[in-house]
Scaffold this motif. Structure first.
Motif, short mmCIF file in Angstrom:
data_model
loop_
_atom_site.label_atom_id
_atom_site.label_comp_id
_atom_site.label_asym_id
_atom_site.label_seq_id
_atom_site.Cartn_x
_atom_site.Cartn_y
_atom_site.Cartn_z
N SER A 50 -17.28 17.23 -34.32
CA SER A 50 -18.19 17.35 -33.18
C SER A 50 -19.47 16.58 -33.46
CB SER A 50 -18.52 18.83 -32.91
OG SER A 50 -17.35 19.54 -32.56
N ALA A 51 -20.00 15.96 -32.41
CA ALA A 51 -21.23 15.16 -32.56
C ALA A 51 -21.91 15.05 -31.21
CB ALA A 51 -20.91 13.77 -33.10
N GLY A 52 -23.24 14.98 -31.24
CA GLY A 52 -23.99 14.75 -30.02
C GLY A 52 -23.88 13.31 -29.56
N PHE A 53 -24.00 13.09 -28.26
CA PHE A 53 -23.90 11.73 -27.73
C PHE A 53 -24.88 11.56 -26.58
CE2 PHE A 53 -21.08 13.97 -24.82
CZ PHE A 53 -21.38 13.40 -23.59
N VAL A 54 -25.10 10.30 -26.21
CA VAL A 54 -25.90 9.95 -25.04
C VAL A 54 -25.19 8.81 -24.31
CG1 VAL A 54 -27.35 8.34 -26.34
CG2 VAL A 54 -28.21 9.34 -24.21
N ILE A 55 -25.19 8.88 -22.99
CA ILE A 55 -24.54 7.85 -22.17
C ILE A 55 -25.45 6.63 -22.06
CG2 ILE A 55 -23.66 7.30 -19.87
CD1 ILE A 55 -21.90 9.24 -21.29
N GLY A 56 -24.87 5.44 -22.18
CA GLY A 56 -25.63 4.20 -22.07
C GLY A 56 -24.81 3.11 -21.39
N PRO A 57 -25.43 1.99 -21.04
CA PRO A 57 -24.70 0.89 -20.41
C PRO A 57 -23.78 0.19 -21.38
CG PRO A 57 -26.97 0.24 -20.83
CD PRO A 57 -26.87 1.69 -21.20
N ALA A 58 -22.64 -0.28 -20.88
CA ALA A 58 -21.68 -1.02 -21.69
C ALA A 58 -21.61 -2.47 -21.21
CB ALA A 58 -20.30 -0.38 -21.62
N SER A 261 -34.27 8.71 -38.57
CA SER A 261 -35.48 8.56 -37.77
C SER A 261 -35.24 7.73 -36.51
CB SER A 261 -36.59 7.92 -38.61
OG SER A 261 -36.20 6.62 -39.04
N GLN A 262 -34.12 6.99 -36.46
CA GLN A 262 -33.80 6.16 -35.30
C GLN A 262 -32.88 6.88 -34.32
OE1 GLN A 262 -32.03 2.79 -37.26
NE2 GLN A 262 -34.00 1.84 -37.68
N MET A 263 -32.72 8.17 -34.49
CA MET A 263 -31.86 8.94 -33.60
C MET A 263 -32.40 8.91 -32.17
SD MET A 263 -30.60 12.84 -34.22
CE MET A 263 -30.33 12.41 -35.94
N PRO A 264 -31.54 8.75 -31.15
CA PRO A 264 -32.02 8.71 -29.77
C PRO A 264 -32.82 9.96 -29.41
CG PRO A 264 -29.73 8.02 -29.88
CD PRO A 264 -30.09 8.53 -31.25
N ARG A 265 -33.89 9.76 -28.66
CA ARG A 265 -34.75 10.87 -28.26
C ARG A 265 -33.97 11.89 -27.43
NH1 ARG A 265 -37.99 12.17 -23.92
NH2 ARG A 265 -37.22 10.37 -22.79
N GLU A 266 -33.01 11.41 -26.62
CA GLU A 266 -32.24 12.32 -25.78
C GLU A 266 -31.41 13.30 -26.62
OE1 GLU A 266 -33.23 8.70 -23.54
OE2 GLU A 266 -32.31 9.07 -25.48
N ILE A 267 -30.95 12.84 -27.80
CA ILE A 267 -30.15 13.70 -28.67
C ILE A 267 -31.01 14.84 -29.23
CG2 ILE A 267 -28.90 13.80 -30.85
CD1 ILE A 267 -27.24 12.52 -28.78
N THR A 268 -32.18 14.50 -29.76
CA THR A 268 -33.04 15.52 -30.36
C THR A 268 -33.62 16.45 -29.30
OG1 THR A 268 -34.89 13.96 -30.31
CG2 THR A 268 -33.59 14.07 -32.33
N ALA A 269 -33.99 15.89 -28.13
CA ALA A 269 -34.57 16.72 -27.08
C ALA A 269 -33.57 17.74 -26.55
CB ALA A 269 -35.08 15.83 -25.94
N GLY A 310 -24.91 15.01 -24.35
CA GLY A 310 -23.80 15.96 -24.36
C GLY A 310 -23.22 16.10 -25.75
N MET A 311 -22.11 16.82 -25.82
CA MET A 311 -21.44 17.07 -27.09
C MET A 311 -20.04 16.47 -27.03
SD MET A 311 -22.73 18.48 -29.74
CE MET A 311 -22.25 18.88 -31.42
N ALA A 312 -19.66 15.72 -28.06
CA ALA A 312 -18.36 15.06 -28.12
C ALA A 312 -17.49 15.72 -29.18
CB ALA A 312 -18.54 13.57 -28.45
N ARG A 313 -16.19 15.70 -28.94
CA ARG A 313 -15.22 16.18 -29.93
C ARG A 313 -14.24 15.05 -30.21
NH1 ARG A 313 -13.08 19.92 -27.27
NH2 ARG A 313 -10.99 19.11 -26.92
#
Length: 336
Positions: A50-58, A261-269, A310-313
């Motif tokens: 399991s890991a946190g994720f954030v959606i971004g442009p591809a 320290s470079q973790m996306p702000r959306e993940i920590t928030a 969100g959370m990914a599996r």
């Protein structure tokens, strides 16, 4: 699972010591016990990470500010553009002033060099000054060309056909009161937001992306204790935090190392950082390594927004029970 078996084993040991059972009958029982324990440990079970994720442009092209300046005008997000279209115009008086000075310098040196070449036949001392003057003129022309390029870069254009996609939001800055910084130049949100007209954008600021709004990817933040189990091609289930009943699917494409320290702000928030301390998710300790795992989303729904967390599996295949228990043991003690 292991504790009941250990208690049973200790009971057999005590019974043998107290001679309450016959050794001939106890040994087959022990063999059966160890055989059952071994069979239990080699049973294959599904192994997930399991890991946190954030959606971004591809497959989108980033557009950066190369020369700093104030935002004069800009297009809005979701605007369709063609290659070469102006996305934003910045204002910076410094290159204009310097260009005017440099243009005057080029004109002055050009006149000097022309006069020297006319007098070189009549005055032999002039010929010795011509090479230095010519070098100064060439240097002045190079600086003038550089300033012209900087002025051109204040007009930011689209690198390709597509749609303007916003970068991640920037948290409000806390200006230093002792630095006497003009708070008007501070900006929040994204550079193209209407409230940021007139704000100062530094060089290397991510202005926007240009790409297809229907092509999205998920960026997972995986802890170093889990990365050995992650491989390209594995299937991923994505659960958006904003839509608990909505599940997306995707495939891992590539991985890259980065500092915590470079973790996306959306993940920590959103409380989805890999490490958990005191019952709350937080950014991993300084110096800890995390990995950025890019996942191509196979099905895109209109309700999915850019930079949604969100959370990914991750489906890492089937492994033995012993392997899964060892992984949990290792994670427990690595987090201490």
């Amino acid at each position: 699972v292991l504790f009941p078996l250990l208690r049973l084993l200790l009971r057999f040991r005590m019974d043998l010591r107290n001679s309450t059972v016959r050794r001939g009958r106890a040994i087959p029982g022990l063999l059966l016990l160890f055989g059952g324990l071994f069979a239990l440990l080699i049973i294959p079970v599904t192994h997930n990470v399991s890991a946190g994720f954030v959606i971004g442009p591809a497959e989108a092209q980033p557009v950066y500010v190369t020369v700093p300046g104030n935002v004069v005008q800009s297009l809005h997000a979701e605007t369709a553009v063609s290659a070469g279209d102006v996305i934003a115009t910045l204002g910076n008086p410094y290159p204009k002033r310097e260009r005017a000075k440099q243009a005057a310098r080029v004109e002055e040196l050009t006149i000097q060099l022309t006069g020297m070449e006319r007098r070189r036949a009549a005055d032999s001392t002039v010929a010795f000054r011509i090479p230095a003057t010519r070098d100064a003129l060439n240097s002045a022309k190079e600086q003038l060309a550089r300033l012209d390029s900087e002025l051109d870069d204040l007009t930011i254009t689209s690198p390709e056909d597509g749609t303007i996609l916003l970068p991640p939001n920037v948290s409000p800055a806390q200006p230093d009161k002792q630095a006497h910084v003009d708070t008007f130049n501070h900006w929040t949100g994204t550079p193209l937001d209407a409230q940021n007209r007139g704000a100062w954008l530094e060089a290397r600021t991510l202005l926007c992306y240009v790409g297809d709004s229907q092509k999205l990817q998920a960026t997972l933040t995986v802890d170093q204790t889990d990365i050995d189990y992650i491989k390209p091609g594995q299937q991923v289930t994505l659960q958006l935090q904003s839509s608990p009943g909505e599940v997306l699917s995707g495939t891992i494409e590539e991985m890259a190392q980065r500092d915590a320290s470079q973790m996306p702000r959306e993940i920590t928030a959103a409380g989805l950082a890999p490490q958990q301390q005191g019952g709350r998710f937080s950014v991993a300790e300084a110096g800890r390594v995390t990995f950025q795992v890019r996942v191509r989303i196979s099905t895109i729904k209109k309700s999915v927004s850019l930079y949604s967390p969100g959370m990914a599996r991750v489906d890492c295949g089937r492994h033995s029970t012993a392997f899964v228990l060892w992984r949990q043991f290792r994670q427990t003690f690595s987090a201490l």
